[in-house]
Design an enzyme around this catalytic site. Structure first.
Site: not given
Ligand code: DGJ
Length: 690
Positions: A334, A410, A443-445, A447, A491, A513
């Site tokens: 990020d 967030r 890496k596709w997150d 959150n 992710c 994490d």
């Molecule tokens: C959550 C992910 O699990 C972390 O590894 C990292 O990529 C953060 N987001 C970045 O905002």
């Protein structure tokens, strides 16, 4: 293989060591016959003529015996299928025929314009089941619930339910408890698979790690979902699962529209929990994970090292250190795009931050390549910060309800991916990003969970839940097709989106994490119940642990714990001493050597993480690798020898670490002495059959 009885009403599916059989009565009731050890068609036919128990006005013989209980008629179990039209609710089907194509069996039913097809496919010893619903009539049909399958267990006493529960930074924790009358329901009403439960259950009565019958079921869906395990009044057990959390409505099928459920896969094993896991792993390597034969590289990820505070120079410096210890893939996490200097801004604007990367990502990607590594990047495409150019331009592109507040978690909102304009925007942004620089890895997150899943103006906003997942899958599929050299990681704040659905279109997953190496042993113990080491990303980070608990642990322990999956490094290499970097380089080199065995071998959990000493073993051909981790030695007592599995008792094995030759029978029955001592000790043993 599918066998069909002469009367074309009994079907038998067979894998290498298990069978699944079902039968259609003259009244078109589809009954479950058998799921377990291999049987012949004649056995299935004998089961089919066994009379059902008597019918009581307060019970029904159908409950607990049907393959796919629909709502309506003499049924009191949870329906797998619940539909309504303007005229009626429920289903009363007639059988219209079956067909076999390759190894897939399709059973077709019809009810007033709605065509219902049940699909069965045996892959190894895993049975895949799903349904398709086609509205072939003139009226619209609302699918309130359309589960993928209902699984039926044989009559046994004392069923025990195992599940993988958790929360953020504490995913995949294995727990087991006796099943009692009533229902146990797990799932997610969050819009993504969720950290709280992996969509997997296992049922047994008296199995151990290596012995006994285990039934397992796993769902391939990355949105909200539900699995209900029911112990019915007469102690029969059924497991029903599919997309969507409750019956509030899944989709409206207009005339001519169709719905295909996700796959709900199931297996029977008599090899205990270990045997069941190995069958799951083989299935995923053979049928789910893309390019599973290609070993995953050792990666470095910048998140724990540099957080949001990144620059081209600083990442280049980290890349040089990463390359020097043998890292093969350098991933900038990020903070590289838009106004993303914290989690308060920038999501949605997928172009490099001009202050941090004045010439875009290409110079950094080129320098990473020049160091001999691949280059990867972090994205979170389904999300948007209100403080972003995208939101300022399109405030209506998010999930929201008219006149209600838009809940920020967030500091971000969820884009409405069911909208075609949003889908197209994301495709253009991501396609342009992947074309702008030599990017090898994404890496596709994801959150945050859904909270305001509304869609003003849309006649059936409920569809947003299913359509979001479909759009996410379609975007991944389109990107993979357009950029075939790019690998993807799933992710979601760690392990919030891990399931067979996302796994079929990503190359590995971010397990958690939580990078504390001790907690990780338990998380990995749970994770490997269903998923193989080949997808289980694990990073070595700093000691004391910066993210979670400040725990001190040896570099040796951190490495061996992470070598159990796809090894990564996530510590701040700029702060590591020369000695630490040298030691890290040696571990990375060792990992590369054992990698084929770890990533492609058969996995045996020798000792669970509780109890101080934990160990896993991998077997591939003549090679065996043992990873042993000792949390703490007590009373100065020697740690127990590790009884190995999966070896030939009549063969001899040479241990590369000690040079000793061991008899297979001795390793199997008396064990390997790991010689660990003190706190946070760990070791790797490589054994080769000679
Ligand atoms: C959550 C992910 O699990 C972390 O590894 C990292 O990529 C953060 N987001 C970045 O905002």
């Amino acid at each position: 293989m599918v066998d069909i009885a002469e009367n074309e009403r009994t079907w038998l599916l067979s894998g290498p060591s298990s069978s699944y059989a079902l039968h259609l009565t003259e009244e078109d009731e589809l009954l479950h016959l058998h799921w377990g050890p291999s049987i012949a068609l004649v056995d299935a036919e004998a089961l089919a003529v066994r009379p059902l128990p008597g019918y009581w006005p307060f019970e029904t013989p159908l409950d607990g015996r049907e393959e796919y209980p629909v709502e309506g008629g003499p049924r009191f179990v949870r329906p797998a299928l619940s539909v309504r039209t303007e005229e009626r609710r429920g289903t009363e089907w007639t059988f219209t025929g079956h067909e076999v194509e390759g190894d897939e069996l399709r059973l077709r039913f019809w009810d007033a314009g709605l065509a219902i097809t049940l699909h069965y496919r045996m892959r190894g010893d895993v049975v895949e089941r799903w349904v398709t619903l086609d509205n072939e009539g003139p009226a619209r049909v609302e699918l309130l619930r359309a589960d993928a399958a209902t699984w039926t267990l044989p009559d046994r006493e004392g069923w025990r339910l195992s599940q993988l529960h958790g929360r953020w930074a504490a995913e995949s924790r294995l727990t087991s408890a006796p099943l009692t009358h009533g229902e146990k329901v797990i799932g997610s009403r969050r819009g993504h698979t969720g950290h709280q439960h992996l969509p997997w259950v296992a049922l047994d009565t008296d199995a151990t790690e290596e012995r006994g019958e285990v039934y397992g079921c796993a769902l391939g869906w990355s949105g909200s979902w539900r699995i209900a395990v029911a112990q019915l009044p007469d102690a029969r057990v059924q497991i029903t699962g599919g997309a969507g959390y409750d019956e509030s409505g899944l989709l409206m099928l207009e005339a001519g529209e169709s719905y295909t459920s996700p796959v709900f896969a199931g297996l029977w094993s008599d090899g205990g929990f270990g045997g069941a896991s190995r069958t799951w792993h083989a299935y995923q390597r053979a049928h789910i994970i893309p390019d599973a034969d290609r070993d995953r590289p050792v990666l470095f990820n910048s998140w724990e090292a540099t957080n949001f505070d990144i620059s081209e120079d600083q990442q280049s410096a980290l890349a040089r250190r990463a390359a020097a210890i043998g890292v093969e893939l350098f991933v900038v996490d990020d903070g590289w795009f838009g106004a993303r200097t914290s989690d308060r801004a920038g999501l949605g604007d997928w172009t490099p931050n001009p202050d941090r990367f004045p010439n875009g990502l290409k110079p950094l990607a080129d320098s990473v390549h020049a160091l001999g590594m691949q280059f990867g990047i972090w994205v979170e495409p389904e999300m948007i910060n209100p403080d972003s150019d995208l939101y300022r331009a399109h405030p209506d592109w998010v999930q929201y309800q008219s006149g209600r507040k838009r809940t920020e978690l967030r500091n971000q909102l969820v884009l409405n991916l069911a909208r075609e304009d949003v889908q197209e925007y994301l495709w253009e942004q991501l396609d342009a990003l992947l074309s702008s620089a030599p990017i090898d890895y994404v890496k596709w997150d994801f959150n945050r969970c859904f909270t305001d899943a509304g869609w003003p103006g849309e006649p059936y906003p409920q569809r947003l839940w299913v359509d979001h997942v479909r759009a996410f899958y379609a975007l991944l599929d389109r990107l993979r097709a357009a950029h075939p050299g790019v690998a993807f990681e799933s992710c979601s704040g760690g392990g919030g989106r891990i399931d067979l659905g996302v796994m079929s279109r990503t190359d590995q997953v971010w397990t958690s994490d939580n990078t504390d190496p001790l907690d990780r042993l338990a998380i990995q113990h749970g994770f490997t119940q269903i998923h193989p080491a080949r997808v289980m990303a694990a990073w070595v980070t700093d000691s004391p642990n910066t993210q979670l608990n400040g725990r001190f642990s040896s570099l040796r322990f951190r490495f061996v714990s992470s070598m159990a999956g796809v090894l990564g490094v996530g510590g701040d290499l700029a702060e590591w001493s020369e000695e630490e970097l040298t030691e890290a380089g040696e571990w990375v080199e060792l990992y590369k050597e054992i990698r084929p065995v770890v990533q492609r071998g058969e996995l045996y959990r020798l000792r669970p993480p509780e109890g101080g000493l934990s160990a896993v073993q991998y077997v591939l051909g003549d090679e065996t690798v043992v990873l042993a981790c000792l949390q703490a030695q007590s009373y100065g007592e020697p740690v127990p020898a590790l009884r190995l599995r999966g070896l030939d008792p009549t063969a001899s094995y040479e241990c590369r670490e000690t040079g000793e030759i061991h008899r297979g029978a001795v390793l199997l029955h008396h064990g390997l002495r790991a010689g660990l001592r003190g706190d946070f000790d760990a070791a790797v043993f490589r054994l080769r059959r000679i």
